[in-house]
Design a protein around this motif. Structure first.
Motif: not given
Length: 313
Positions: A192-202
């Protein structure tokens, strides 16, 4: 067409993102999912950005005055640049922070486990409809240009901004769905956290692209190659003009173009004939390129050597 189409796309995106933001936030309250919170803030930021675009367009329509003789057309670029800053900070950096927090202290989704998946699937459908509207409106004005060139060369900021925002939203929703699904399957909240971080990078990447493009428009871009060619032909069609010495163009707004040209005439031409020729040139330019609002044509004697300055034909 570009102004009306841009407004339609902005309104469609505003309505979609407002509804999506409320739904996502309810899902976050029920599940405490980090990816859902990041997506909620993302949608709130997008909705706010669309409001900024509408405000910028409205303010740009104010009449020119003594203090701003060329009007307020560039105000649309300023608001679009603010949009990139909001997307970078409120959207991207917050998602990165929230993701890092969840990775550091992962927690599984234990309540209302089906809610985030359903909400994300509904959001994907709504965002797809908004993205489709933006694509349809952009196709009306982009002609044969590729999508990359359209984003880079468009003088109206609304459509490129909405296209990139909607694309980022769709990809972000897919990333959130992957993160939430893996958390539900494995029981490990780190996904869940990695999904949030990938959204942030995008979002950070999209914000940087937008900022670079809007900065170029704020500094001032010239007319398109097609418009430059049309203006040069309009000048060449005037019999009294020997040649075009030089010309500069500048977008003072998405649908407003400033044209400054120096033309060569002969010493035997009467002043009245030169004045009539300048007026005729201005009429031809406006007929060929309607967005050419401010036109300044300066006559000069042709002093260039014949071999380095061929006459207009």
């Amino acid at each position: 067409m570009s102004a009306e189409g841009g407004t339609k796309a902005v309104v469609a995106a505003l309505l979609a993102n407002s509804g999506i933001a409320v739904t996502k936030f309810i899902a976050f309250l029920l599940t405490q999912s980090s990816a859902m919170l990041a997506e909620s803030i993302h949608s709130v930021a997008d909705a706010g950005n669309q409001v900024l675009l509408l405000v910028g367009k409205k303010r740009s329509e104010r009449e020119a005055n003594e203090l701003h003789p060329f009007g307020y057309g560039r105000e649309r670029y300023i608001y679009a640049f603010i949009v990139s800053i909001v997307l970078f900070s409120v959207g991207g950096l917050f998602a990165l922070y929230e993701g890092w927090h969840k990775v550091s202290e992962p927690h599984p989704i234990t309540a209302w486990q089906w809610v985030p998946v359903v909400v994300l699937l509904i959001a994907i459908v709504l965002e797809t409809l908004s993205f489709r509207t933006a694509i349809v409106e952009a196709n009306h004005v982009r002609g044969s240009a590729s999508w990359k060139n359209f984003i880079r060369r468009a003088k109206s900021p609304e459509l490129p901004v909405i296209l990139l925002e909607d694309l980022g939203a769709l990809v972000g929703l897919v990333l959130a769905l992957i993160g939430v699904s893996l958390t539900l399957i494995t029981g490990n909240g780190i996904w869940d956290g990695l999904g949030s971080m990938s959204i942030g990078v995008l979002l950070v990447i999209i914000a940087i692209i937008l900022a670079v493009e809007m900065k170029s428009l704020l500094i001032g871009e010239s007319a398109t190659a097609e418009h430059v060619a049309a203006i040069e032909k309009a000048i060449a069609d005037e019999p009294l003009v020997d040649r075009l010495i030089h010309m500069k163009t500048l977008h003072i707004g998405p649908e407003e173009l400033l044209v400054a040209a120096k033309i060569a005439v002969t010493a035997s031409d009467r002043a009245s004939d030169v004045a009539d020729a300048i007026n005729a040139v201005e009429e031809r330019i406006r007929a060929a390129v309607p967005i050419a609002r401010a036109i300044y044509v300066e006559p000069d004697l042709d002093r260039a050597p014949a071999e380095s300055a061929p006459p207009l034909s």
